[in-house]
Design a protein around this motif. Structure first.
Motif, PDB file in Angstrom:
ATOM      1  N   ALA A   1       0.848  -1.192   0.000  1.00 16.86           N
ATOM      2  CA  ALA A   1       0.000   0.000   0.000  1.00 16.86           C
ATOM      3  C   ALA A   1       0.884   1.243   0.000  1.00 16.86           C
ATOM      4  N   GLU A   2       0.750   2.100  -0.979  1.00 18.35           N
ATOM      5  CA  GLU A   2       1.567   3.317  -1.065  1.00 18.35           C
ATOM      6  C   GLU A   2       0.757   4.575  -0.779  1.00 18.35           C
ATOM      7  N   GLU A   3      -0.522   4.397  -0.429  1.00 21.41           N
ATOM      8  CA  GLU A   3      -1.378   5.519  -0.028  1.00 21.41           C
ATOM      9  C   GLU A   3      -1.975   5.193   1.325  1.00 21.41           C
ATOM     10  N   ALA A   4      -2.128   6.223   2.180  1.00 13.89           N
ATOM     11  CA  ALA A   4      -2.809   6.018   3.457  1.00 13.89           C
ATOM     12  C   ALA A   4      -4.292   5.748   3.190  1.00 13.89           C
ATOM     13  N   GLY A   5      -4.913   5.015   4.122  1.00 11.09           N
ATOM     14  CA  GLY A   5      -6.357   4.789   4.015  1.00 11.09           C
ATOM     15  C   GLY A   5      -6.767   3.848   2.910  1.00 11.09           C
ATOM     16  N   ALA A   6      -5.839   2.971   2.495  1.00  9.97           N
ATOM     17  CA  ALA A   6      -6.164   2.065   1.388  1.00  9.97           C
ATOM     18  C   ALA A   6      -7.121   0.965   1.813  1.00  9.97           C
TER      19      ALA A   6
ATOM     20  N   PRO B   1      -0.513   6.546  -7.007  1.00 13.01           N
ATOM     21  CA  PRO B   1       0.878   6.130  -7.235  1.00 13.01           C
ATOM     22  C   PRO B   1       0.889   4.878  -8.116  1.00 13.01           C
ATOM     23  N   GLU B   2       1.823   4.846  -9.061  1.00 12.82           N
ATOM     24  CA  GLU B   2       1.819   3.783 -10.068  1.00 12.82           C
ATOM     25  C   GLU B   2       1.874   2.375  -9.459  1.00 12.82           C
ATOM     26  N   HIS B   3       2.605   2.260  -8.341  1.00 12.73           N
ATOM     27  CA  HIS B   3       2.823   0.920  -7.785  1.00 12.73           C
ATOM     28  C   HIS B   3       1.968   0.634  -6.551  1.00 12.73           C
ATOM     29  N   HIS B   4       0.913   1.428  -6.362  1.00 18.67           N
ATOM     30  CA  HIS B   4       0.023   1.241  -5.221  1.00 18.67           C
ATOM     31  C   HIS B   4      -0.688  -0.110  -5.319  1.00 18.67           C
ATOM     32  N   LEU B   5      -0.619  -0.864  -4.239  1.00 17.53           N
ATOM     33  CA  LEU B   5      -1.313  -2.157  -4.121  1.00 17.53           C
ATOM     34  C   LEU B   5      -0.894  -3.169  -5.180  1.00 17.53           C
ATOM     35  N   ARG B   6       0.403  -3.134  -5.489  1.00 17.57           N
ATOM     36  CA  ARG B   6       0.952  -4.209  -6.312  1.00 17.57           C
ATOM     37  C   ARG B   6       2.428  -4.371  -5.998  1.00 17.57           C
TER      38      ARG B   6
END
Ligand SMILES: [Fe+2]
Length: 304
Positions: free
Chosen positions: A123-128, A170-175
């Motif tokens: 996860a690269e964002e808060a609150g995912a 963000p491009e790599h969020h959740l991967r």
């Protein structure tokens, strides 16, 4: 060809169209084209397709092309929503009992996810979403650990969306891509996935609405598992308590792929580093079959 003076029948037209491929030099292309034309004609004949319905089908195909671009693949969506993707997958991957079963790639895979450490969050964002500790081992059919296997993982967040659906994400969020350790173990921090509707603002969505079907998929995490000397497996982990497990709009649920998320308190002594507050955990072993990697369906032409 028909004889002069006799009435040309529907069957004559089908026979002519099928025979037009008799001279095709490539035997597989000939087989594909002749069977396709024969089944297409049989469909039209069986339902006595009207001219208006034929025009509607042409319009639907045109709309499907118009809405498809680098980020939206409506043709794969048709294939998924008609069960064709799962059928082709089943025909291509006849795995032995005990091996982790495959399921659809789906339209949201993007190659080139970053390599991440054992236990790292993707996860690269808060609150995912609710943090999820996902762990297990990659084994072969004899129960031996498979070290150095790659797990290429992607999923949606609590907002139902994959990062590729949100240009601002963000491009790599959740991967991410994770490697198994010597004992075959893997672990990563995900978020608890949620059910989501497939994109339903195009021709596939209109078909679903017109036929009384819903567009929802049950909550799941996607994975492709690759290891030298083993067949590549494209699969999901489904949340065993999700809605829509019995009516996945793309027919991808298999009973063997369902797992329980355990709810954990913030003060649980097993809470891994990198997690604050309440969390969930999920354990899932993956069993690979020896052999060549096989066709990797995760090529850029399939992605959206
Ligand atoms: Fe998905």
């Amino acid at each position: 060809m028909t004889t002069s003076g006799t009435k040309t029948t529907a069957a004559d037209i089908t026979a002519d169209a099928v025979a037009s491929f008799d001279g095709c030099a490539d035997p597989r292309t000939r087989e594909l084209m002749q069977a396709f034309v024969a089944h297409l004609h049989a469909f039209a004949t069986e339902v006595r397709l009207t001219e208006d319905e034929w025009r509607s089908m042409i319009a639907v195909l045109t709309q499907t092309g118009d809405i498809t671009d680098e980020r939206r693949q409506e043709f794969i969506l048709w294939s998924d929503a008609l069960g064709l993707s799962m059928l082709v997958d089943a025909l291509a991957h006849d795995l032995p009992p005990g091996a982790t079963e495959s399921t659809v790639l789906g339209p949201f895979y993007v190659p080139g996810a970053p390599e991440r450490e054992y236990g790292e969050s993707m996860a690269e964002e808060a609150g995912a979403g609710t943090p999820a500790w996902v762990h297990g081992r990659v084994l072969d059919l004899d129960g031996n650990p498979v070290a150095g296997a790659e797990l290429d993982v992607w999923q949606n967040g609590a907002d139902q969306l994959y990062a590729v659906q949100r240009p601002e994400a963000p491009e790599h969020h959740l991967r991410g891509r994770y490697r198994t350790r010597e004992d075959g173990g893997y672990a990563f921090i995900a978020v608890r996935p949620v059910p989501y509707p497939i994109p339903d603002d195009g021709p596939v969505g209109r078909m679903l609405a017109a036929t009384g079907r819903h567009p929802w998929r049950p909550a799941h995490i996607h994975m492709i598992i690759r290891a030298p000397g083993h067949r590549t497996v494209t699969t999901h982990i489904f949340d065993a308590r999700s809605d829509y497990l019995d009516s996945d709009t793309v027919f991808a649920v298999k009973p063997s792929l369902q797992r329980d998320f355990r709810e954990r308190a913030a003060d649980d002594p097993e809470r891994p580093p990198g997690i604050d507050g309440g969390w969930v955990s999920l354990e899932s072993d993956i069993v690979l079959t020896r052999g060549d990697a096989g066709g990797d369906v995760s090529d850029p032409g399939r992605t959206a």
